[in-house]
Motif scaffolding. Structure first.
Motif: not given
Length: 284
Positions: A150-169
């Motif tokens: 339930k640490q949603h804000s930090e989770a979203i930040a991590a996923f945003d960084m992941a998508v920036a590195k693999a934008p079509k995965h």
């Protein structure tokens, strides 16, 4: 007796016999260790994973800080999704090098997959702080552990960084949508639409789009979106369930009843489905 590189040119069945013999002998030198690791790679190509593991484990038993042996062993554990072995290998390496970021990354991923969410967060958060170029897989695992706690804000930040590195995965995009669905629904709708446009062949993104719309209470939009979707993408029980539940709200009643009846074969024990049919019967 050591094994030398000349042994590597022998036939597969002879390699197998040689490996079995070597498993009964101690590793006597760095050169012997290197040759056994070469043999282990050949055994993997021959399909003898257990023997290859045994040879690598022998090397690590003699030389606990042998980089190549541990790296090869962890790569194979990851490939086979053997996360218990991956965690053990990483932990053994960290006993010798407690600040090794690659070992912490591996242990963090293994911990998340094994359900140790707090341990995964500790490891992967530390690696992320020390290594700004952390890869998408590790960021995705960190995000999943944070979402589950339930640490949603930090989770979203991590996923945003992941998508920036693999934008079509697709797995990264899907994980990002799920995280936003728990915290920022309107943004999740936009992300699901974008993922559908990028990967129209993947029904999971249609399902997420419908789920987000339904969670927002936009049931008419659920029906419109489902009706416009390719027929084959609306055949999953999840997509049909979301549509059926929205039809209970929007009507018409006949269509809602048909959608519920069609789902009975797939979800015979779903309480909401039976209560929906009862509710429709009482409206008549």
């Amino acid at each position: 007796q050591n094994v030398d590189h000349a042994d590597m040119t022998i036939l597969p069945e002879s390699r197998h016999a040689l490996a079995q013999e070597l498993c009964g002998r101690p590793v006597t030198s760095q050169a012997d260790a290197t040759a056994r690791l070469t043999l282990a790679k050949d055994l993997l190509r021959d399909g003898h994973d257990a023997l290859a593991d045994a040879l690598r484990d022998q090397v690590l038993s003699t030389f606990p800080d042998h980089d190549a042996a541990r790296s090869d062993a962890m790569a194979q554990a990851m490939k086979r999704a053997d996360f218990s072995r991956l965690a053990d290998l990483a932990a053994a390496g960290l006993a010798h090098r407690p600040d090794d970021l690659e070992l912490l990354r591996a242990r963090g991923i293994a911990r998340r997959r094994l359900g140790d969410l707090d341990g995964a967060i500790i490891d992967l958060r530390h690696v992320k702080q020390k290594n700004p170029s952390l890869d998408a897989l590790a960021l995705m695992e960190l995000g999943r552990a944070l979402s589950a706690t339930k640490q949603h804000s930090e989770a979203i930040a991590a996923f945003d960084m992941a998508v920036a590195k693999a934008p079509k995965h697709p797995p990264v995009l899907h994980a990002q949508i799920v995280a936003y669905r728990e915290a920022e629904l309107s943004e999740a709708v936009d992300l699901a639409c974008a993922a559908r446009a990028m990967h129209p062949e993947r029904p999971i993104f249609l399902e997420e789009h419908l789920a987000c719309l339904a969670k927002l209470g936009r049931h008419s939009d659920v029906v419109t979106t489902a009706d416009a979707a390719p027929f084959e993408q609306m055949q999953s029980p999840r997509a049909r369930s979301i549509l059926a539940q929205s039809l209970l709200v929007t009507g018409p009643a006949e269509r809602a009843e048909g959608a519920l009846v069609d789902l009975l074969a797939d979800l015979p024990d779903a309480p909401w489905l039976h209560s929906g049919l009862i509710d429709l019967a009482m409206r008549r």
